[in-house]
Design an enzyme around this catalytic site. Structure first.
Site, PDB file in Angstrom:
ATOM      1  N   GLN A   2      37.822  -2.530 -46.478  1.00 42.44           N
ATOM      2  CA  GLN A   2      36.927  -1.461 -46.020  1.00 42.44           C
ATOM      3  C   GLN A   2      35.594  -2.044 -45.547  1.00 42.44           C
ATOM      4  O   GLN A   2      35.071  -1.637 -44.515  1.00 42.44           O
ATOM      5  CB  GLN A   2      36.720  -0.441 -47.139  1.00 42.44           C
ATOM      6  CG  GLN A   2      38.024   0.269 -47.488  1.00 42.44           C
ATOM      7  CD  GLN A   2      37.878   1.270 -48.607  1.00 42.44           C
ATOM      8  OE1 GLN A   2      36.830   1.385 -49.222  1.00 42.44           O
ATOM      9  NE2 GLN A   2      38.939   2.005 -48.869  1.00 42.44           N
ATOM     10  N   SER A  41      37.470  -6.914 -49.603  1.00 45.03           N
ATOM     11  CA  SER A  41      37.595  -5.488 -49.311  1.00 45.03           C
ATOM     12  C   SER A  41      37.818  -5.281 -47.821  1.00 45.03           C
ATOM     13  O   SER A  41      36.963  -5.626 -46.997  1.00 45.03           O
ATOM     14  CB  SER A  41      36.323  -4.749 -49.740  1.00 45.03           C
ATOM     15  OG  SER A  41      36.251  -3.491 -49.092  1.00 45.03           O
ATOM     16  N   ARG A  44      46.564   8.439 -57.446  1.00 45.61           N
ATOM     17  CA  ARG A  44      47.484   7.396 -57.936  1.00 45.61           C
ATOM     18  C   ARG A  44      47.630   7.422 -59.456  1.00 45.61           C
ATOM     19  O   ARG A  44      48.660   7.028 -59.989  1.00 45.61           O
ATOM     20  CB  ARG A  44      47.057   6.016 -57.446  1.00 45.61           C
ATOM     21  CG  ARG A  44      47.102   5.922 -55.920  1.00 45.61           C
ATOM     22  CD  ARG A  44      47.152   4.520 -55.384  1.00 45.61           C
ATOM     23  NE  ARG A  44      46.701   4.495 -53.998  1.00 45.61           N
ATOM     24  CZ  ARG A  44      47.450   4.825 -52.943  1.00 45.61           C
ATOM     25  NH1 ARG A  44      48.697   5.202 -53.110  1.00 45.61           N
ATOM     26  NH2 ARG A  44      46.955   4.778 -51.723  1.00 45.61           N
ATOM     27  N   ASP A  59      45.978  -1.235 -54.929  1.00 48.07           N
ATOM     28  CA  ASP A  59      46.245   0.178 -55.240  1.00 48.07           C
ATOM     29  C   ASP A  59      47.476   0.353 -56.140  1.00 48.07           C
ATOM     30  O   ASP A  59      47.812   1.474 -56.525  1.00 48.07           O
ATOM     31  CB  ASP A  59      46.443   0.972 -53.943  1.00 48.07           C
ATOM     32  CG  ASP A  59      45.143   1.064 -53.153  1.00 48.07           C
ATOM     33  OD1 ASP A  59      44.064   0.946 -53.756  1.00 48.07           O
ATOM     34  OD2 ASP A  59      45.216   1.249 -51.914  1.00 48.07           O
ATOM     35  N   ARG A  97      31.323   6.986 -55.697  1.00 48.39           N
ATOM     36  CA  ARG A  97      31.762   5.637 -55.315  1.00 48.39           C
ATOM     37  C   ARG A  97      30.658   4.856 -54.588  1.00 48.39           C
ATOM     38  O   ARG A  97      29.870   5.433 -53.833  1.00 48.39           O
ATOM     39  CB  ARG A  97      33.029   5.734 -54.451  1.00 48.39           C
ATOM     40  CG  ARG A  97      34.145   6.386 -55.238  1.00 48.39           C
ATOM     41  CD  ARG A  97      35.424   6.445 -54.474  1.00 48.39           C
ATOM     42  NE  ARG A  97      35.965   5.123 -54.234  1.00 48.39           N
ATOM     43  CZ  ARG A  97      37.063   4.908 -53.520  1.00 48.39           C
ATOM     44  NH1 ARG A  97      37.704   5.928 -52.969  1.00 48.39           N
ATOM     45  NH2 ARG A  97      37.500   3.673 -53.353  1.00 48.39           N
ATOM     46  N   SER A 155      46.398   3.446 -44.570  1.00 45.08           N
ATOM     47  CA  SER A 155      45.448   2.539 -43.906  1.00 45.08           C
ATOM     48  C   SER A 155      45.676   2.524 -42.401  1.00 45.08           C
ATOM     49  O   SER A 155      44.728   2.604 -41.608  1.00 45.08           O
ATOM     50  CB  SER A 155      45.626   1.119 -44.446  1.00 45.08           C
ATOM     51  OG  SER A 155      45.312   1.057 -45.805  1.00 45.08           O
ATOM     52  N   ARG A 191      43.230   4.100 -39.192  1.00 51.11           N
ATOM     53  CA  ARG A 191      42.810   3.208 -38.114  1.00 51.11           C
ATOM     54  C   ARG A 191      43.353   3.652 -36.759  1.00 51.11           C
ATOM     55  O   ARG A 191      42.695   3.463 -35.730  1.00 51.11           O
ATOM     56  CB  ARG A 191      43.250   1.777 -38.442  1.00 51.11           C
ATOM     57  CG  ARG A 191      42.415   1.162 -39.581  1.00 51.11           C
ATOM     58  CD  ARG A 191      43.142   0.001 -40.214  1.00 51.11           C
ATOM     59  NE  ARG A 191      42.348  -0.736 -41.188  1.00 51.11           N
ATOM     60  CZ  ARG A 191      42.155  -0.372 -42.461  1.00 51.11           C
ATOM     61  NH1 ARG A 191      42.680   0.757 -42.921  1.00 51.11           N
ATOM     62  NH2 ARG A 191      41.435  -1.122 -43.282  1.00 51.11           N
TER      63      ARG A 191
HETATM   64  C1  S3P Z   1      41.950   0.209 -47.887  1.00 51.61           C
HETATM   65  C2  S3P Z   1      41.394  -0.839 -48.577  1.00 51.61           C
HETATM   66  C3  S3P Z   1      41.388  -0.943 -50.048  1.00 51.61           C
HETATM   67  C4  S3P Z   1      42.322   0.077 -50.705  1.00 51.61           C
HETATM   68  C5  S3P Z   1      42.243   1.424 -50.045  1.00 51.61           C
HETATM   69  C6  S3P Z   1      42.605   1.325 -48.586  1.00 51.61           C
HETATM   70  C7  S3P Z   1      41.898   0.206 -46.422  1.00 51.61           C
HETATM   71  O1  S3P Z   1      40.075  -0.714 -50.502  1.00 51.61           O
HETATM   72  O2  S3P Z   1      42.048   0.199 -52.073  1.00 51.61           O
HETATM   73  O3  S3P Z   1      43.112   2.339 -50.675  1.00 51.61           O
HETATM   74  O4  S3P Z   1      42.657   0.958 -45.767  1.00 51.61           O
HETATM   75  O5  S3P Z   1      41.111  -0.580 -45.862  1.00 51.61           O
HETATM   76  P1  S3P Z   1      39.000  -1.916 -50.561  1.00 51.61           P
HETATM   77  O6  S3P Z   1      38.784  -2.397 -49.195  1.00 51.61           O
HETATM   78  O7  S3P Z   1      37.740  -1.324 -51.135  1.00 51.61           O
HETATM   79  O8  S3P Z   1      39.611  -2.922 -51.476  1.00 51.61           O
END
Ligand code: S3P
Length: 446
Positions: free
Chosen positions: A179, A177, A403, A330, A131, A31, A35
């Site tokens: 994301q 989320s 995973r 995760d 997805r 993550s 970023r």
């Molecule tokens: C992540 C957010 C999570 C996670 C993913 C990484 C991120 O997903 O499952 O592996 O880096 O923002 P979601 O935001 O859909 O929960």
């Protein structure tokens, strides 16, 4: 970039081994790595990154940054530099941005693109094409972006036309989320006004932390019992920074659980990020009776980190509450493996988001447990796992999910019979050194 082509399966097996011993440092956090490249793209000047995860997913984001106008270089010492194009100055890419298996890279970059007057085509592999992207597109449309093409119901491949002046919005995310939150904030960066995201359950906060570190004005306040309200001022001047990426707790989870379930093991995992919004697995394992110690707690790259010492433990089943899900989303596949070796049943509640990860992880975990003799049941959005001795002997379908592959290989190290995963190739998306680091500790793969 070439579209992902995944036709060849590479099976891998794991069999029972002696105690795991030693000290390892898994790779950088996925993550934070995505970023750091994206913020580097949006700042003008040189952002230096150490400890970047050189997994396939992150390399796709690096490539996308290049296509959007950044210069991205890997140095001989393993450090990376990004010379950004700057917020508001992204280049129109000449090719499709192919994110391979990477949900995070693609979704975060959709937010960035949505806030710029460019037209970008996004694509990915067979897993990413399945997805849901509508959850990202919905707020971006409110912010002024347009979707020019899409496969059914917002799936990839899709084409986004970004806006030169994204509208200020207040958006409440429909699911916890990071994301979705990050896409809205990245789009809002180029808005002349203020962008607010409300989440009822707090998700990982790396985007907020890194935006502040690069010079944006961003405020995060509590919202209700478990939520956050995040407010970002648009059009900040982002300054390039030095980012030191801490070790990924989601990768550390595999050697950690392996040490707990293989009798006689004692493993030290160095420098693991202990951000509370990522620490649900450790909390749960401690409740299960795990012998886990955190030592040398310190700060690295703006995140708290610690060395984790994990020793073999007789675990016991617990109930994992649904509100803990965002902090360990995760980690449920590897928790299900730990639960299989525990005394009694473990009930993991509120797992609906697992259905839309790299695979339908709820179904993939349940089936992987079943073929290895572990009794389990999906009850609505909950998973119940009956612990005990694990027979093993199964072949696990991984559905292009790293995973799932790593979790069942760890199970094989402690099961009575060897366990095979049908395809290990996706492991390189997040943890390319998985096999070699586990072998250093004493694991057997063939
Ligand atoms: C992540 C957010 C999570 C996670 C993913 C990484 C991120 O997903 O499952 O592996 O880096 O923002 P979601 O935001 O859909 O929960």
């Amino acid at each position: 970039m070439h579209l992902s082509d995944h036709n060849s399966h590479a099976p891998l097996s794991a069999s029972a081994c002696g105690p795991l011993k030693g000290r390892i440092r898994p790779p950088g956090d996925k993550s934070v790595s995505h970023r750091s490249l994206i913020l580097g793209l949006l700042a003008v000047g040189e952002t230096k990154i150490t400890g970047l995860l050189e997994g396939e997913d992150v390399l796709r984001t690096a490539d996308a940054c290049r296509h959007l106008g950044a210069k991205v270089v890997r140095h001989a010492d393993g450090g990376w530099s990004v010379w950004g194009a700057g917020l508001g100055s992204l280049m129109q890419p000449s090719e499709t941005l192919d994110f391979g298996n990477a949900g995070t890279g693609s979704r975060l970059m959709m937010g960035v693109v949505a806030g710029h007057p460019i037209v970008v085509r996004f694509d990915g592999d067979a897993s990413l094409r399945k997805r849901p992207m509508k959850r990202i597109l919905d707020p971006l449309l409110l912010q002024g972006a347009q979707v020019l093409e899409q496969a059914h119901d917002g799936r990839l491949p899709l084409v986004i036309q970004g806006s030169s002046e994204p509208l200020p919005v207040e958006y409440k995310t429909p699911v916890a989320s990071a994301q979705i939150k990050s896409a809205v904030l990245f789009c809002g960066l180029n808005s002349p006004g203020q962008t607010t995201v409300i989440e009822v359950e707090a998700s990982r906060d790396h985007t907020e932390k890194m935006l502040a570190y690069f010079g944006a004005t961003i405020k995060s306040e509590p919202f209700g019992p478990h939520g956050r309200k995040i407010t970002l001022q648009g059009r900040p001047e982002l300054s390039p920074r030095v980012v030191n990426v801490p070790v990924d707790p989601s990768s550390a989870a595999f050697p950690l659980v392996a040490a707990l379930i293989i009798p006689g093991s004692r493993v030290v995992i160095e420098g693991v990020m202990t951000n509370p919004l990522r620490s649900g697995l450790v909390t749960t394992l401690l409740e299960m009776g795990a012998d886990i110690k955190l030592e040398n707690q310190r700060e690295e790259g703006g995140e708290e980190v610690a060395d984790i010492i994990a020793s073999y433990s007789q675990l016991r089943g617990v109930e994992v509450p649904p509100e803990r899900a965002p902090s360990m989303i995760d980690e449920y596949p590897i928790l299900a493996v730990a639960a299989s070796f525990a005394k009694g049943a473990t009930l993991m509640r509120g797992l609906s988001e697992l259905r839309v990860k790299e695979s339908d992880r709820l179904a993939a975990v349940a089936e992987g447990l079943r073929v290895n003799g572990v009794v389990n049941e999906i009850i609505g959005d909950d998973l119940k796992v009956e612990g005990g001795a694990v027979v093993g002997g199964g072949v696990v379908e991984t559905h292009l999910d790293h995973r799932i592959a790593m979790s069942f290989l760890i199970m094989g190290l402690a099961a009575q019979k060897k366990i095979t995963v049908d395809d290990e190739t996706m492991i390189k998306t997040s943890f390319p050194q998985f096999q070699s680091l586990m072998q250093e500790l004493g694991a057997h793969f063939s």
